[in-house]
Motif scaffolding. Structure first.
Motif, PDB file in Angstrom:
ATOM      1  N   LEU A 100     -60.660 -62.603-116.558  1.00 11.03           N
ATOM      2  CA  LEU A 100     -59.721 -61.876-117.408  1.00 11.03           C
ATOM      3  C   LEU A 100     -60.436 -61.452-118.688  1.00 11.03           C
ATOM      4  O   LEU A 100     -61.017 -62.291-119.372  1.00 11.03           O
ATOM      5  CB  LEU A 100     -58.508 -62.734-117.751  1.00 11.03           C
ATOM      6  CG  LEU A 100     -57.386 -62.803-116.700  1.00 11.03           C
ATOM      7  CD1 LEU A 100     -57.811 -63.648-115.511  1.00 11.03           C
ATOM      8  CD2 LEU A 100     -56.108 -63.368-117.308  1.00 11.03           C
ATOM      9  N   SER A 146     -45.899 -65.294-114.841  1.00 11.12           N
ATOM     10  CA  SER A 146     -46.177 -65.706-113.466  1.00 11.12           C
ATOM     11  C   SER A 146     -45.921 -64.590-112.458  1.00 11.12           C
ATOM     12  O   SER A 146     -46.601 -64.511-111.437  1.00 11.12           O
ATOM     13  CB  SER A 146     -45.356 -66.947-113.093  1.00 11.12           C
ATOM     14  OG  SER A 146     -43.970 -66.695-113.147  1.00 11.12           O
ATOM     15  N   VAL A 157     -49.041 -62.524-112.544  1.00  9.37           N
ATOM     16  CA  VAL A 157     -50.111 -63.221-111.830  1.00  9.37           C
ATOM     17  C   VAL A 157     -49.957 -62.987-110.326  1.00  9.37           C
ATOM     18  O   VAL A 157     -50.922 -62.679-109.618  1.00  9.37           O
ATOM     19  CB  VAL A 157     -50.090 -64.728-112.139  1.00  9.37           C
ATOM     20  CG1 VAL A 157     -51.055 -65.483-111.213  1.00  9.37           C
ATOM     21  CG2 VAL A 157     -50.465 -64.987-113.593  1.00  9.37           C
ATOM     22  N   GLU A 183     -56.949 -67.401-119.173  1.00 11.17           N
ATOM     23  CA  GLU A 183     -57.449 -67.742-117.839  1.00 11.17           C
ATOM     24  C   GLU A 183     -56.850 -69.073-117.367  1.00 11.17           C
ATOM     25  O   GLU A 183     -56.616 -69.277-116.178  1.00 11.17           O
ATOM     26  CB  GLU A 183     -58.973 -67.802-117.841  1.00 11.17           C
ATOM     27  CG  GLU A 183     -59.624 -66.439-118.007  1.00 11.17           C
ATOM     28  CD  GLU A 183     -61.096 -66.428-117.653  1.00 11.17           C
ATOM     29  OE1 GLU A 183     -61.671 -67.523-117.455  1.00 11.17           O
ATOM     30  OE2 GLU A 183     -61.670 -65.319-117.583  1.00 11.17           O
ATOM     31  N   TYR A 241     -53.435 -68.249-116.061  1.00 17.85           N
ATOM     32  CA  TYR A 241     -53.572 -67.516-114.798  1.00 17.85           C
ATOM     33  C   TYR A 241     -53.839 -68.489-113.655  1.00 17.85           C
ATOM     34  O   TYR A 241     -53.198 -68.423-112.601  1.00 17.85           O
ATOM     35  CB  TYR A 241     -54.706 -66.489-114.905  1.00 17.85           C
ATOM     36  CG  TYR A 241     -54.786 -65.556-113.715  1.00 17.85           C
ATOM     37  CD1 TYR A 241     -54.080 -64.357-113.691  1.00 17.85           C
ATOM     38  CD2 TYR A 241     -55.561 -65.886-112.603  1.00 17.85           C
ATOM     39  CE1 TYR A 241     -54.143 -63.508-112.588  1.00 17.85           C
ATOM     40  CE2 TYR A 241     -55.627 -65.054-111.495  1.00 17.85           C
ATOM     41  CZ  TYR A 241     -54.921 -63.860-111.501  1.00 17.85           C
ATOM     42  OH  TYR A 241     -54.981 -63.034-110.397  1.00 17.85           O
ATOM     43  N   THR A 272     -52.826 -62.726-120.151  1.00 14.01           N
ATOM     44  CA  THR A 272     -52.587 -64.123-120.488  1.00 14.01           C
ATOM     45  C   THR A 272     -53.947 -64.824-120.538  1.00 14.01           C
ATOM     46  O   THR A 272     -54.981 -64.167-120.374  1.00 14.01           O
ATOM     47  CB  THR A 272     -51.662 -64.808-119.456  1.00 14.01           C
ATOM     48  OG1 THR A 272     -51.322 -66.116-119.909  1.00 14.01           O
ATOM     49  CG2 THR A 272     -52.326 -64.913-118.086  1.00 14.01           C
ATOM     50  N   ASN A 313     -52.700 -60.869-108.193  1.00  9.31           N
ATOM     51  CA  ASN A 313     -53.349 -61.618-107.128  1.00  9.31           C
ATOM     52  C   ASN A 313     -53.137 -60.955-105.767  1.00  9.31           C
ATOM     53  O   ASN A 313     -54.067 -60.825-104.971  1.00  9.31           O
ATOM     54  CB  ASN A 313     -52.819 -63.051-107.103  1.00  9.31           C
ATOM     55  CG  ASN A 313     -53.410 -63.867-105.970  1.00  9.31           C
ATOM     56  OD1 ASN A 313     -54.591 -64.202-105.967  1.00  9.31           O
ATOM     57  ND2 ASN A 313     -52.581 -64.182-104.978  1.00  9.31           N
TER      58      ASN A 313
END
Length: 292
Positions: A212, A160, A163, A192, A195, A190, A167
């Motif tokens: 991804l 996370s 992510v 999708e 994600y 990871t 992002n």
């Protein structure tokens, strides 16, 4: 056929349970788990990478996020690509870079010999990274070890947090680029589904669709550029941390890292270790045991 995935610890634990009946013994210190189900050899490395080799590789890799995708239809330019470096290293932080590539950038990319950072020497990376930083539209984020530990303690996990960084880098670059990118490609770390799950917790949301793709750094120049810049940021920070501490901090998460961590704990205590290492790695407990 060979497929390499980068999986989170929870996914690796699930894989090990799933294929425990096919486990094989190995003396390789860098291999966490080795299994040989029918038509495939599955190797789990301590770095978090998992290799599927054999005629049924796709069959065994698919439940863990692999999907063959016709990437040839995606152009090399007018896209944003991201990659991260430092995820598999105990010492040092986590660098994530997003890069936008236009048609005008391609000649320079080819001239510099840009490739996946894992295929380039650190000397080469240090040579071309300053040029890429100067010429390419990109956004770089570096999470220091101390901040990384703070974020993990606050409730994020190893996936996370990546992510969030990918992002944010994309979000900031989208605001910086004057055109709307056709695609946003992330070197898959990871699935999708995962994600998207973690993305819901982020305040800033990217406007373009994110895809991804496994081994994207070897397929897209923009992801390769991101990997080179990220590697240079990671190396520079590792050098700075080593200089400040007076101890050379190794890259990776092998036994050398255990010994170095044990030395730091012995000399300075765990509070100092938290400034230079990712404490949730198994190396921390190994270092504690070495000091007993």
């Amino acid at each position: 056929m060979t497929i390499v995935l980068k999986l989170a610890q929870k996914e690796i634990a699930h894989l090990i349970v799933t294929y425990q009946a096919y486990r094989s013994v190995t003396s390789n210190p860098y291999i966490q788990f080795l299994a040989k189900p029918q038509g495939c050899v599955i190797t789990v490395y301590s770095s978090g990478k998992v290799m599927f080799q054999g005629e049924r590789s796709e069959h065994y890799a698919r439940p863990f996020g692999y999907h063959s995708m016709p990437t040839a239809k995606i152009p090399q330019t007018n896209i944003i690509g991201t990659d991260e470096v430092g995820n598999g290293s105990y010492f040092g932080g986590l660098a994530v870079v997003a890069t936008f590539l236009s048609d005008q950038d391609i000649p320079l990319i080819k001239k510099l010999g840009v490739d996946d950072s894992k295929k380039l020497t650190d000397t080469k990376i240090r040579q071309i990274a300053p040029i890429l930083k100067d010429k390419m539209q990109h956004k770089a984020l570096l999470l220091t070890p101390s901040k990384y530990n703070e974020v993990i303690e606050s409730g994020y996990n190893a996936v996370s947090v990546k992510v969030a960084l990918h992002n944010q880098a994309i979000f900031l670059l989208e605001k910086q680029v004057s055109v709307v990118p056709d695609h946003i490609i992330i070197d898959a770390f990871t699935t999708e589904k995962n994600y998207a799950k973690y993305l819901k917790n982020e305040a800033n949301q990217t406007s373009g669709k994110v895809t991804l793709i496994q081994k994207a750094e070897g397929q897209f120049y923009t992801v390769a550029v991101s990997s080179v810049i990220a590697r240079s940021l990671f190396l520079d920070e590792l050098d700075d941390l080593s200089q400040d501490l007076g101890i050379t901090l190794p890259s990776g998460a092998g036994h050398k890292s255990d010994l170095t961590a044990a030395n730091i704990i012995k000399q300075f205590g765990e509070s100092t270790l938290s400034q230079v290492a990712k404490l949730h790695f198994a190396n921390t407990e190994k270092a504690r045991k070495l000091n007993k």
